[in-house]
Design a protein around this motif. Sequence first.
Motif, PDB file in Angstrom:
ATOM      1  N   UNK A  41       0.839  -1.206   0.000  1.00 30.97           N
ATOM      2  CA  UNK A  41       0.000   0.000   0.000  1.00 30.97           C
ATOM      3  C   UNK A  41       0.874   1.256   0.000  1.00 30.97           C
ATOM      4  N   UNK A  42       1.924   1.251   0.805  1.00 32.04           N
ATOM      5  CA  UNK A  42       2.836   2.394   0.848  1.00 32.04           C
ATOM      6  C   UNK A  42       3.473   2.631  -0.522  1.00 32.04           C
ATOM      7  N   UNK A  43       3.945   1.575  -1.144  1.00 28.13           N
ATOM      8  CA  UNK A  43       4.581   1.714  -2.457  1.00 28.13           C
ATOM      9  C   UNK A  43       3.633   2.219  -3.522  1.00 28.13           C
ATOM     10  N   UNK A  98      -0.178   8.086   3.927  1.00 22.21           N
ATOM     11  CA  UNK A  98      -0.401   7.962   5.369  1.00 22.21           C
ATOM     12  C   UNK A  98      -1.868   7.684   5.674  1.00 22.21           C
ATOM     13  N   UNK A  99      -2.763   8.285   4.897  1.00 24.30           N
ATOM     14  CA  UNK A  99      -4.196   8.021   5.091  1.00 24.30           C
ATOM     15  C   UNK A  99      -4.516   6.574   4.761  1.00 24.30           C
ATOM     16  N   UNK A 100      -3.948   6.071   3.674  1.00 21.24           N
ATOM     17  CA  UNK A 100      -4.226   4.691   3.275  1.00 21.24           C
ATOM     18  C   UNK A 100      -3.679   3.690   4.296  1.00 21.24           C
ATOM     19  N   UNK A 156      -6.982  -0.257  10.094  1.00 23.55           N
ATOM     20  CA  UNK A 156      -8.275  -0.504  10.748  1.00 23.55           C
ATOM     21  C   UNK A 156      -8.989  -1.724  10.175  1.00 23.55           C
ATOM     22  N   UNK A 157      -8.687  -2.076   8.926  1.00 22.48           N
ATOM     23  CA  UNK A 157      -9.358  -3.202   8.282  1.00 22.48           C
ATOM     24  C   UNK A 157      -8.570  -4.510   8.388  1.00 22.48           C
ATOM     25  N   UNK A 197      -3.820  14.622   3.484  1.00 17.43           N
ATOM     26  CA  UNK A 197      -3.481  15.699   2.545  1.00 17.43           C
ATOM     27  C   UNK A 197      -2.686  15.163   1.372  1.00 17.43           C
ATOM     28  N   UNK A 198      -1.630  14.408   1.613  1.00 18.19           N
ATOM     29  CA  UNK A 198      -0.725  13.841   0.615  1.00 18.19           C
ATOM     30  C   UNK A 198       0.432  14.777   0.332  1.00 18.19           C
TER      31      UNK A 198
END
Length: 281
Positions: free
Chosen positions: A16-18, A28-30, A36-37, A172-173
């Motif tokens: 996910x980070x990549x 960071x949001x992802x 949480x999942x 924000x990103x």
Amino acid sequence: MSNAQSWLEAAILGVIQGLTEFLPVSSSAHLRIAGAFLPSGTDPGAAFTAIIQIGTEAAVLLYFRKDIWRIATAWLGQFFGKQATHDADNARIGWLVIIGTLPIVVLGLLFKDAIETSLRNLWFTAFSLIGFGILLGIADRVGRRRWGIDRLGWGSGIAFGFAQAMALLPGVSRSGGTITAGLFMGFTREAAARYSFLLAIPAVLASGLYQLLKTWGQFGPYGPGPTLLATGISFVVGYASIVGFLKLVSTRGYMVFVVYRVLLGSALIILLSQGRLLPLG
């Protein structure tokens, strides 16, 4: 959390980070949402996030190695009397990267506690995804998109730096903030994206190394082995993401990311409203 589960969850977060670090969708949001999942339902934490970002920044170093070499040698050449006339632009970019890094460093230290705790609230993340996604869409629509990195000046360089500092807020990103600012200032889509990658190098590497030293022996909810695995995976996936992203924005623009951010933020609000997700993990 079992040992096998730690390795599996860390690997998933590395992917996910990549995938998301260089897209204007907030990695960071992802990571926060994904945590949480996952079976453990644990927030990966600011430290784990910062450390595995080293992997994606290593991908930037590899992909932009020629640009980085030109900028670094031109900047150092000022101090050793070896700077050629045509190196002036690269030397200026070197200074702008340094100056542009200061806002995120200063603000990161001032608001460190809030960034690592209260600002990781998923309500805040949801509204940031939507709000800054809409802002990116406006910038992509109204921006003149006529300038390359060679037109980068001191004013725009400092503006890029403060835009990058907004990435301290989950949702924000880093690339989204700097790209949005670049589009509003009249830079082309690809130029804004390329400079956002270059500008991120000092801040992300410094943040990751700081967290690595600070949390040595802890690594948040995961041990050193899984964290190292996630960092390696983020490097491989991140390199492929850079290649695909730069090709996409040069032809299609950013609207697909705007729509994605709004949909993701809206889905997050619904899940939080229904109690299916807790604001703070």
